[in-house]
Design a protein around this motif. Structure first.
Motif, short mmCIF file in Angstrom:
data_model
loop_
_atom_site.label_atom_id
_atom_site.label_comp_id
_atom_site.label_asym_id
_atom_site.label_seq_id
_atom_site.Cartn_x
_atom_site.Cartn_y
_atom_site.Cartn_z
N ARG A 1 5.28 9.98 -16.36
CA ARG A 1 4.28 10.56 -15.53
C ARG A 1 3.16 9.60 -15.20
O ARG A 1 3.03 8.57 -15.82
CB ARG A 1 3.84 11.81 -16.02
CG ARG A 1 4.32 13.11 -15.15
CD ARG A 1 5.71 13.51 -15.84
NE ARG A 1 5.58 13.07 -17.45
CZ ARG A 1 6.71 13.04 -18.00
NH1 ARG A 1 7.99 13.51 -17.45
NH2 ARG A 1 6.74 13.10 -19.27
N GLY A 2 2.22 10.10 -14.28
CA GLY A 2 1.37 9.02 -14.12
C GLY A 2 1.87 7.94 -13.10
O GLY A 2 2.75 7.67 -13.17
N GLY A 3 0.96 7.70 -12.22
CA GLY A 3 1.25 6.91 -11.03
C GLY A 3 1.52 5.38 -11.49
O GLY A 3 1.34 5.06 -12.65
N PRO A 4 2.39 4.77 -10.55
CA PRO A 4 2.81 3.33 -10.73
C PRO A 4 1.27 2.54 -10.61
O PRO A 4 0.35 3.12 -9.95
CB PRO A 4 3.62 2.70 -9.76
CG PRO A 4 3.28 3.83 -8.65
CD PRO A 4 3.10 5.22 -9.36
N ALA A 5 1.09 1.18 -11.16
CA ALA A 5 -0.14 0.58 -11.19
C ALA A 5 -0.43 0.28 -9.51
O ALA A 5 0.50 -0.06 -8.93
CB ALA A 5 -0.07 -0.61 -11.78
N PRO A 6 -1.68 0.35 -9.07
CA PRO A 6 -2.17 0.31 -7.85
C PRO A 6 -1.66 -1.05 -7.20
O PRO A 6 -0.90 -1.03 -5.90
CB PRO A 6 -3.59 0.29 -7.82
CG PRO A 6 -3.85 0.86 -9.10
CD PRO A 6 -2.95 0.59 -9.98
N LEU A 7 -1.50 -2.12 -7.98
CA LEU A 7 -0.94 -3.29 -7.39
C LEU A 7 0.44 -3.34 -7.24
O LEU A 7 1.01 -3.60 -5.93
CB LEU A 7 -1.18 -4.52 -8.73
CG LEU A 7 -0.65 -5.81 -8.08
CD1 LEU A 7 -1.57 -6.25 -6.91
CD2 LEU A 7 -0.85 -6.73 -9.34
N VAL A 8 1.29 -2.77 -8.02
CA VAL A 8 2.59 -2.49 -7.92
C VAL A 8 3.05 -1.83 -6.64
O VAL A 8 3.71 -2.27 -5.80
CB VAL A 8 3.32 -1.71 -9.04
CG1 VAL A 8 4.93 -1.67 -8.96
CG2 VAL A 8 3.32 -2.89 -10.37
N ALA A 9 2.05 -0.61 -6.55
CA ALA A 9 2.49 0.33 -5.26
C ALA A 9 2.08 -0.57 -4.07
O ALA A 9 2.86 -0.44 -3.15
CB ALA A 9 1.61 1.49 -5.48
N ALA A 10 1.17 -1.32 -4.09
CA ALA A 10 0.62 -1.97 -2.86
C ALA A 10 1.65 -3.12 -2.41
O ALA A 10 1.96 -3.15 -1.37
CB ALA A 10 -0.65 -2.56 -3.00
N LEU A 11 2.11 -3.62 -3.22
CA LEU A 11 3.06 -4.67 -3.18
C LEU A 11 4.29 -4.23 -2.63
O LEU A 11 5.03 -4.58 -1.68
CB LEU A 11 3.57 -5.77 -4.45
CG LEU A 11 2.39 -6.69 -4.70
CD1 LEU A 11 2.65 -7.12 -6.10
CD2 LEU A 11 2.08 -7.57 -3.87
N ALA A 12 4.91 -2.98 -3.15
CA ALA A 12 6.32 -2.34 -2.62
C ALA A 12 5.86 -1.96 -1.22
O ALA A 12 6.78 -1.98 -0.43
CB ALA A 12 6.25 -1.23 -3.73
N ALA A 13 4.48 -1.37 -1.15
CA ALA A 13 4.34 -0.78 0.33
C ALA A 13 4.54 -2.03 1.34
O ALA A 13 5.10 -1.68 2.35
CB ALA A 13 3.08 -0.10 0.16
N LEU A 14 3.95 -3.17 0.84
CA LEU A 14 3.94 -4.23 2.00
C LEU A 14 5.62 -4.57 2.06
O LEU A 14 5.85 -4.82 3.28
CB LEU A 14 3.03 -5.29 1.21
CG LEU A 14 2.89 -6.72 2.11
CD1 LEU A 14 2.06 -6.39 2.98
CD2 LEU A 14 2.35 -7.74 1.08
N VAL A 15 6.21 -4.85 0.89
CA VAL A 15 7.89 -5.10 1.15
C VAL A 15 8.42 -4.01 2.17
O VAL A 15 8.95 -4.59 3.08
CB VAL A 15 8.54 -5.11 -0.12
CG1 VAL A 15 9.86 -5.34 0.01
CG2 VAL A 15 7.82 -6.42 -1.14
N ALA A 16 8.09 -2.97 2.05
CA ALA A 16 8.80 -1.82 2.91
C ALA A 16 8.44 -1.93 4.45
O ALA A 16 9.21 -1.73 5.13
CB ALA A 16 8.28 -0.38 2.29
N VAL A 17 6.91 -2.16 4.36
CA VAL A 17 6.50 -2.25 5.96
C VAL A 17 7.27 -3.50 6.66
O VAL A 17 7.68 -3.50 7.67
CB VAL A 17 4.97 -2.44 5.95
CG1 VAL A 17 4.56 -3.01 7.44
CG2 VAL A 17 4.52 -1.21 5.53
N ALA A 18 7.36 -4.51 5.65
CA ALA A 18 8.25 -5.88 6.45
C ALA A 18 9.41 -5.40 6.61
O ALA A 18 10.08 -6.01 7.71
CB ALA A 18 8.13 -6.95 5.25
N CYS A 19 10.16 -4.59 5.80
CA CYS A 19 11.35 -4.28 5.95
C CYS A 19 11.75 -3.35 7.49
O CYS A 19 12.82 -3.51 7.97
CB CYS A 19 11.97 -3.59 4.82
SG CYS A 19 12.38 -4.54 3.59
#
Lengths: 352, 533
Positions: B15-33
């Motif tokens: 539980r507990g969310g992913p680290a903000p850095l990880v989440a931000a990077l993943a979101a960036l990748v998703a937007v690029a896709c």
């Protein structure tokens, strides 16, 4: 509980609650653990005991309640000290040894000051009987050795609290009894406060100084192994720990009728449950008559199933002497039974 | 004695969310896709009338059907080669089956256009066979181009994808089930059909999906074999007209076609479970082939001769001839360097982008955010290289500093091959048990230190295997490279292509052989890093 009030508290959990989505896994965790003691949390699988341990370690955040380790508040609604700053040592069920490191590297991983490292690693390896193992690869070790590496790794940074999650469940049954003794000795020599989680009553009763019985997210009883076994506070504790004959009945005027006569019931109780351990029943010529209907033979002793004339079925632990099925026997109690309030599925109020 | 309560369901490992850095990077990748498909939609909507005219034209419908039949034929033929091959290698006493297993996966290092080039050079109009026969007065050979030629070439150089998914599945299938079936009196064939084949279904489907999508999006192979598949028509339209809306609409249609195939695979896979109960004690006894070993060896030999010996042999022949007659073979080393640099950069960027996505999908799979990111990261799987390249070109024309840069090309590679890297990164992260990371935190290490000292070392080999796979695929990639390569940037692939399109086989031979060699090395790294310790 019955310790001197001056003894220092290592852990104080006060009304911790833990929910995952709509599921409440820990309804109320309230515990005091005294410095230096080996404390066991015992309960059936799914009762929330591993989650309780993870709350103490800081891997889970409680949604309510307060948790203090020694004098530091580490969890409260607005406080969450992460696991790496709690000074805990954790031994996982699967040991979680790092496969890309040697035994020595595993043990050194948590030791902070590089200068002290070498000496501390050697010291802990000696304590756990692993001297000479420092350069071995983790996967070359037996299950018992892996468990000791996990223990050594957890002890190396001198944790304030050692947490052990089902540490014996991955071991051969024949190995368990020996390793249990070793573990207790190592923990005691290290002088650490330790909390052990297990579903195995034999494990909890045989090595812990005190045991907490957990049922559906709540601690139902805390006591020494002897208290927990002899004087169960709830029906669940009586049923889960050890073997028990359970008779349900209605109290009448502060008394309850049992197959063995009348006994006092807890004040104000209506429905009650009478707990009788099979070893508290004996074969005695002047007892209540019955007929032997079945038996489980164990060699060193046996459990006889006796149907009393009143219809009640009673299990009796008896010596290995053979009795033919259908034999007429008579039973009596060695001691007064424990009488508990029976209020359905909720926690029973203690008595006895 | 004891009445156990129903165990409370304890969900996800953390539980507990992913680290903000990880989440931000993943979101960036998703937007690029998400950018290329969205951009195509916007572009096609610029001139809806023209887009509709292109999409509703009778020729577009015919093109779609033709391409689907082509993809189906290649997939079916590849299964017909890979299934017996996998079974022979994994389950029989075929002599030399270990070596055969390695050799049979090597055609993956041969890009389809190089394969096509070799076939044309051997059997085409001015090819070796015709030259050999010309003293006998043979002026023309039956054409090998067209639907069947394209199908043959694509089949021979894509079947290893199926072999790669089928072999582990066959090795993992529990032999006890087969023994059980035989004990009921069913023969080997019935047992295979009714018991083994159903167990292979997921592997068969995922391998078939790879091949169908590859065929759909392949540009070089069909174009050289003069088969009008969707990609060829789309490329010609892009090159020859200024109708960008029409091209965007057509590209969108191709992407939609790919999505239909992915959906079809998901739908056929259904909800059935195929979990293999692991830990069977002993490998199955190999099936003795007896006299059948000769036809089996002939089959294997035939496949390897066409998929491996023929391309390498023909290219070698042309190279020797070029060397003998002193034809200048300029600058292959520069091209090799360009290829390797672009591929290495793509492998690095793609692997780095894949890690946060994989962390989310493995460690926080209960979260909607994780699932959304993962789905988006897989869009590249369904998008043909040509489509992504066109989308990026259309978009980058408006962004001067990005247009015709290496960065844009690497971005295209990363979008296209991210699914491969995410797939391998997921598998390697799954091998790092959460309790190991928690143990490290319990020992006083902060999350970032835990990641570098435990998670990364334990998943390094898997990540390397994924990077090698991306490297290999990038080396072979053609359409995106043709469209997006910066001026003066000429990779082995583009060099082979320009020499081949006007049948200068000798000039194509050296870069083609270099390409195959480097790809084979990448394949070796992939196998080595992917092997179990």
């Amino acid at each position: 509980m019955n310790r001197s009030p001056t003894a220092e508290r290592a852990v104080r959990a006060d009304g911790l609650v833990c929910t995952f989505g709509a599921t409440t896994v820990i309804a109320d965790l309230t515990l005091d653990v005294i410095a230096g003691e080996l404390f066991a949390i015992l309960g059936p699988s799914g009762c929330g005991k591993t989650t309780a341990l993870r709350l103490l370690a800081g891997f889970e955040r409680p949604s309510a309640g307060r948790l203090t380790l020694l004098r530091d508040l580490v969890a409260a609604p607005s406080v969450h000290v992460p696991p790496e700053r709690r000074g805990i040592g954790m031994v996982f069920q699967d040991y979680a040894l790092f496969p890309h490191m040697s035994v020595g590297e595993n043990v050194a991983y948590g030791v902070p000051v590089p200068g002290d490292r070498r000496g501390r690693v050697a010291e802990v390896l000696t304590l756990t009987g692993l001297s000479g193992f420092a350069d071995r690869r983790v996967h070359e070790l037996s299950g018992g050795e892996q468990q000791r590496v996990a223990l050594a790794r957890a002890l190396a940074p001198r944790p304030r609290l050692l947490l052990l999650d089902e540490p014996f469940s991955n071991l051969d049954p024949t190995l368990r009894a020996r390793v249990r003794g070793e573990l207790r000795e190592i923990v005691k020599r290290a002088g650490t406060t330790a909390i052990l989680v297990t579903h195995d009553q034999e494990e909890a009763l045989s090595i812990a100084d005190r045991v907490a019985f957990m049922w559906r997210g709540r601690i139902e009883q805390v006591g020494t192994p002897d208290e927990i076994y002899r004087l169960p506070a709830t029906i669940h504790a009586a049923e889960f720990i050890g073997d028990a004959n359970l008779f349900r009945a209605r109290a009448d005027g502060g008394c309850v009728a049992t197959p063995f006569g009348e006994y006092p019931a807890p004040a104000g109780a209506d429905r009650v449950a009478i707990v009788v351990r099979p070893e508290d029943v004996e074969l005695r010529p002047d007892g209540v008559p019955g007929r032997l209907v079945a038996r489980e033979y164990y060699g060193h002793d046996q459990v006889l199933h006796v149907r009393l004339v009143g219809g009640a079925l009673v299990r009796v632990r008896a010596g290995p002497r053979l009795h033919a099925q259908g034999t007429e026997v008579a039973l009596a109690l060695r001691a007064a039974p424990v009488v508990l309030v029976d209020d359905g599925d909720a926690e029973g109020a203690g008595a006895g | 004695m004891t009445t156990l309560p129903l165990p409370l369901r304890v969900p996800s490992p953390r539980r507990g969310g992913p680290a903000p850095l990880v989440a931000a990077l993943a979101a960036l990748v998703a937007v690029a896709c998400l950018a290329p498909p969205v951009y195509l939609l916007v572009r096609a909507a610029d001139d809806p009338a023209a887009a509709a005219e292109v999409l509703l034209a009778r020729s577009t419908l015919e093109l779609t059907l033709r391409t689907l039949v082509f993809a189906g034929a290649v997939t079916f033929a590849a299964a017909a080669i890979a299934l017996p091959l996998a079974w022979l290698v994994e389950r029989t006493d075929l002599p030399g089956r270990r070596a055969i297993g390695i050799l049979a996966s090597l055609p993956l290092a041969v890009p389809s256009y190089v394969g096509a080039l070799a076939f044309l050079a051997a059997l085409g109009p001015r090819g070796l066979l015709q030259q050999a026969l010309s003293p006998l007065g043979v002026e023309r050979l039956p054409a090998i181009t067209g639907f069947w030629g394209a199908t043959l070439v694509l089949t021979l150089f894509t079947y290893p994808y199926l072999l790669m998914t089928l072999r582990p599945a066959l090795a993992a299938a529990d032999p006890r089930l087969e023994e059980l079936s035989r004990s009921f009196g069913f023969g080997r064939w019935t047992t295979f059909r009714r018991l083994v084949l159903p167990q292979l279904r997921p592997a068969l489907l995922s391998g078939a999906l790879l091949i169908a999508l590859y065929t759909l999006s392949d540009f070089g192979g069909p174009t050289l074999m003069r088969f009008d598949s969707f990609t060829r028509v789309l490329f010609l339209r892009y090159e020859s007209t200024f109708d960008r809306s029409g091209a965007a609409a057509l590209a969108g249609a191709l992407a939609a076609l790919a999505l239909v195939i992915v959906a079809l695979e998901v739908w056929t896979r259904g909800r059935r479970r195929y979990d293999v109960v692991r830990g069977h004690a002993r490998p199955p006894a190999p099936v003795p082939l007896g006299r059948w070993r000769w036809p089996a060896l002939a089959f294997v030999g035939g496949v390897l001769a066409l998929a491996l010996v023929l391309p390498v042999g023909v290219l070698g022949y042309w190279l020797a001839r070029a060397a003998a007659s002193g034809i200048a073979l300029p600058g292959v080393w520069v091209a090799a360097l360009d290829s390797v640099a672009a591929s290495a950069l793509a492998a690095l960027v793609t692997t780095l982008a894949a890690v946060p996505v994989a962390v989310l999908s493995v460690r926080f799979r209960d979260r909607l955010f994780s699932r959304a990111v993962e789905v988006l990261a897989y869009t590249g799987y369904a998008l043909p290289g040509l489509v992504v390249a066109l989308a990026l070109v259309f978009a980058a024309i408006n962004v001067g500093w990005l247009y015709q840069t290496l960065a844009l090309l690497v971005l295209a590679y990363a979008l296209l091959f991210l699914p491969q890297a995410v797939g391998t990164a997921r598998v390697s992260l799954l091998q790092v048990r959460p309790s190991m990371e928690e143990a490290a935190r319990g020992l006083g290490r902060r999350p970032r230190e835990v990641f570098t000292s435990v998670t990364v070392p334990l998943s390094a080999r898997g990540l390397l295997a994924g990077a090698a796979l991306v490297f290999l695929t990038t080396m072979k990639e053609l359409p995106a490279t043709l469209i997006l390569a910066p001026p003066g940037f000429r990779t082995l692939a583009t060099r082979v292509w320009s020499a081949t399109s006007d049948a200068r086989f000798a000039e194509a031979s050296l870069p083609a052989l270099t390409l195959i060699t480097i790809s084979a090395l990448a394949l070796a790294v992939m196998h080595y890093a992917g092997a179990r310790r």
